[in-house]
Structures are given as structure tokens and as C-alpha cells.
Design an enzyme around this catalytic site. Structure first.
Site, PDB file in Angstrom:
ATOM      1  N   LYS A  49      -2.177  -1.318  -5.822  1.00  0.00           N
ATOM      2  CA  LYS A  49      -3.044  -0.691  -4.822  1.00  0.00           C
ATOM      3  C   LYS A  49      -4.484  -1.151  -5.009  1.00  0.00           C
ATOM      4  O   LYS A  49      -5.153  -1.511  -4.039  1.00  0.00           O
ATOM      5  CB  LYS A  49      -2.988   0.841  -4.947  1.00  0.00           C
ATOM      6  CG  LYS A  49      -1.767   1.459  -4.303  1.00  0.00           C
ATOM      7  CD  LYS A  49      -1.627   2.930  -4.675  1.00  0.00           C
ATOM      8  CE  LYS A  49      -0.271   3.455  -4.234  1.00  0.00           C
ATOM      9  NZ  LYS A  49       0.083   4.749  -4.820  1.00  0.00           N
ATOM     10  N   GLN A  93      -1.527   9.990  -7.533  1.00  0.00           N
ATOM     11  CA  GLN A  93      -0.187   9.388  -7.640  1.00  0.00           C
ATOM     12  C   GLN A  93       0.846  10.442  -8.043  1.00  0.00           C
ATOM     13  O   GLN A  93       0.626  11.217  -8.978  1.00  0.00           O
ATOM     14  CB  GLN A  93      -0.237   8.245  -8.668  1.00  0.00           C
ATOM     15  CG  GLN A  93       1.052   7.464  -8.811  1.00  0.00           C
ATOM     16  CD  GLN A  93       1.419   6.650  -7.576  1.00  0.00           C
ATOM     17  OE1 GLN A  93       0.546   6.172  -6.851  1.00  0.00           O
ATOM     18  NE2 GLN A  93       2.704   6.493  -7.331  1.00  0.00           N
ATOM     19  N   ASP A 116      -3.025   9.852   1.824  1.00  0.00           N
ATOM     20  CA  ASP A 116      -1.564   9.935   1.737  1.00  0.00           C
ATOM     21  C   ASP A 116      -0.987  10.715   2.918  1.00  0.00           C
ATOM     22  O   ASP A 116       0.219  10.643   3.169  1.00  0.00           O
ATOM     23  CB  ASP A 116      -1.162  10.679   0.450  1.00  0.00           C
ATOM     24  CG  ASP A 116      -0.796   9.735  -0.687  1.00  0.00           C
ATOM     25  OD1 ASP A 116      -0.246   8.656  -0.395  1.00  0.00           O
ATOM     26  OD2 ASP A 116      -1.041  10.100  -1.847  1.00  0.00           O
TER      27      ASP A 116
HETATM   28  N1  GUN Z   1       4.650   8.171  -5.358  1.00  0.00           N
HETATM   29  C1  GUN Z   1       5.586   7.472  -4.671  1.00  0.00           C
HETATM   30  N2  GUN Z   1       5.148   7.188  -3.420  1.00  0.00           N
HETATM   31  C2  GUN Z   1       3.911   7.730  -3.318  1.00  0.00           C
HETATM   32  C3  GUN Z   1       2.957   7.755  -2.272  1.00  0.00           C
HETATM   33  O1  GUN Z   1       3.140   7.236  -1.158  1.00  0.00           O
HETATM   34  N3  GUN Z   1       1.798   8.407  -2.571  1.00  0.00           N
HETATM   35  C4  GUN Z   1       1.567   8.992  -3.763  1.00  0.00           C
HETATM   36  N4  GUN Z   1       0.405   9.611  -3.946  1.00  0.00           N
HETATM   37  N5  GUN Z   1       2.435   8.973  -4.749  1.00  0.00           N
HETATM   38  C5  GUN Z   1       3.603   8.343  -4.526  1.00  0.00           C
END
Ligand code: GUN
Length: 286
Positions: A49, A93, A116
């Protein structure tokens, strides 16, 4: 043989378009990623990311916190990031360690910075068909569907998996696109028959190669959200990534399918950057 939808190429095009927008509009988007603990998969995602963000002109910082961080400490960090004018996107996350309540943390994020799209305000607005920050993986699924189908109206869509991250929001987006939507899950009766009725099949259950080729309707479009690591029978001792769909058998019947890896995965990150740029644009407009 099916069209293999190239998520790597579509994601690259989206990132290039975002980079051009950031430059043309002189935006300074800021993204904060918060990682609690040492989950290896999460570490990889977070690194990817940050790298992709920089490429687009987004300033990204990563807060790595130890696994014994308390809920109060995490809430204090979220509060600090909410107040920081340079930060337009906050991503915590998931999964979080068991002693932290994920819903409490998500609800503490400023909905305007919730890139998100997990905050109850954004989830609620999505379900009402109002403008909102839309979860990244579902957005990516819809963009990839658009590569195979110009009009989704009236199509039967089956979503397999009812998670808050993928299943429920992607069902909302398909409904907005005028699909007839079925949301199937582990208690669904006769899942193979449900799948066989679907013009569009979105698999998001996290079970390796669960959807069999003969469950798929001839000419269906299949979006495989699963990313599962399994032992590779071809190379002793090594592992490989597979989706939730048995790819080889499905490819023979479907009109189009996303591969794993190289399908939905790269789109999730590109859509996170898209949400961050949109959030920065909104903030600049005041
Ligand atoms: N863990 C797995 N997929 C995601 C996501 O799209 N966002 C976040 N914050 N955590 C994740």
C-alpha cells in the site's frame, strides 16, 4: 475459453489516472496506515500500500504498533490522525488483536477519512444509495466486471460470502447497478444450483478452489476475490496462491474470469488510493 480479466493492467491504468489528477489539481493527499501486531500477510499488504501510494503522489505514513497495544492507545492514535489536517485517509489494518474491538476502532475514525468505507455512516450511506466512501475490494470487483460487461442491468448476480468487507457492500453495488442479487453463505441450501443460475458470480469466502467448474453457468462472468495460500502439489515443499474458484475448470465455461493472483488483489490497493485522492479533493474544496 474465457476472457482473463487483467487486474494488474486495469489497476495500473487507474493508478496512472490518479497520479495525473493529483498533479493537475495540485492535491497533496495524505494516507495513514495503522498496523497493530506482526501478522505476516498484513505486513505485506501494508508495504504494498505504501509503495503504491507514493507512486501516485500520495504521502503515506505507516504506524506500526506492538501487538500488546491497548484499545485506548489505538483510539488515541486514531483521534490524533482525525485531527491532522495533512491526513485525508486513515486505514487501520484488519484483523486486529483479539483484545481490541474492531468495530469500536472503526467507529472512531472520522467518516470523511474512512478510506476503507467501513464506518457505520459510510456503510449506511452505501445501503441507502447515497454518496459515500465505498469499500475498496467491492469497488475493484465492479471495475473488473465493467471490463467484461458493458451493462449489468437485469443480470442475476450471486455473491458468495456475507462479510462486511466484501460480500455485503458488493451486493449493494450490484443492486445499484440493477442486478438481481442473491447473497449466499455457509448456510445456503444447494449452493451449486444457486451458482448455476448466476450470470455474475462473485466468490468471497476464503476457501481455496471451493467453487467447482460445473457450478458455473456457461457464459457467466466470475470475479474471484479469494487469496488462499496452499501447498503446491507440483513443487514439493513450496506453496502457491489460489482463489475461491477452481480456475482451470471454470475457465472452460465462463465468458470471463479474474485470475489469482493478478485479478482483484491489485484493484483493492488502487481503489484505496482512489478513495484517498477523492477524500483529499473534498477536503481541498472545503
Ligand atoms: N484486511 C484485509 N482486507 C482489508 C481491507 O480492505 N482493509 C483493511 N483495513 N484491512 C483489511
Amino acid at each position: 475459453m474465457a476472457l482473463i480479466i487483467d487486474g494488474v493492467a486495469v489497476a495500473k491504468k487507474l493508478r496512472q489516472s490518479l497520479a495525473a489528477q493529483v498533479a493537475a489539481e495540485k492535491l497533496s493527499p495524505g494516507l495513514s496506515v495503522v498496523l497493530v501486531g506482526e501478522d505476516p500477510a498484513s505486513q505485506v499488504y501494508v508495504r504494498n500500500k505504501s509503495r503504491a501510494a507514493e507512486e501516485v503522489g500520495i504521502v503515506s505514513d505507516t504506524h506500526r504498533l506492538p501487538s500488546d497495544t491497548t484499545q485506548e492507545e489505538l483510539l488515541a492514535l486514531v483521534d490524533q490522525l482525525n485531527k491532522d489536517k495533512k491526513i485525508h485517509g486513515i486505514l487501520v489494518q484488519l484483523p486486529l488483536p483479539k483484545h481490541i474491538d474492531a468495530q469500536t476502532i472503526i467507529a472512531a475514525i472520522d467518516p470523511e477519512k474512512d478510506v476503507d468505507g467501513f464506518h457505520p455512516i459510510n456503510a449506511g450511506r452505501l445501503s441507502l444509495g447515497l454518496p459515500s466512501l465505498v469499500p475498496c475490494t467491492p469497488q475493484g470487483c465492479m471495475i473488473l466486471l465493467g471490463e467484461a460487461l458493458s451493462d449489468l442491468s437485469g443480470k442475476r448476480a450471486l455473491v458468495l460470502g456475507r462479510s462486511n468487507i466484501v460480500g455485503k457492500p458488493v451486493a449493494q453495488l450490484l443492486l445499484q447497478a440493477n442486478c438481481t442479487v442473491t447473497l449466499a453463505h455457509s448456510r445456503t441450501k444447494d449452493l451449486p444450483e444457486e451458482c448455476r443460475r448466476a450470470d455474475i458470480l462473485i466468490a468471497a469466502i476464503g476457501k481455496p478452489e471451493f467453487v467447482q467448474g460445473d457450478w458455473v453457468k456457461e457464459g457467466a462472468v466470475v470475479i474471484d476475490v479469494g487469496i488462499n495460500r496452499i501447498d503446491d502439489p507440483a513443487t514439493a515443499g513450496k506453496t502457491k496462491l489460489v482463489g475461491d474458484v477452481a480456475f482451470a475448470a471454470t475457465e472452460k465455461r465462463a465468458a470471463a474470469i479474474t485470475p489469482v493472483p493478478g485479478g482483484v488483489g491489485p484493484m483493492t490497493i488502487a481503489c484505496l488510493l482512489k478513495n484517498t485522492v477523492e477524500s483529499a479533493r473534498k477536503s481541498a474544496a472545503g
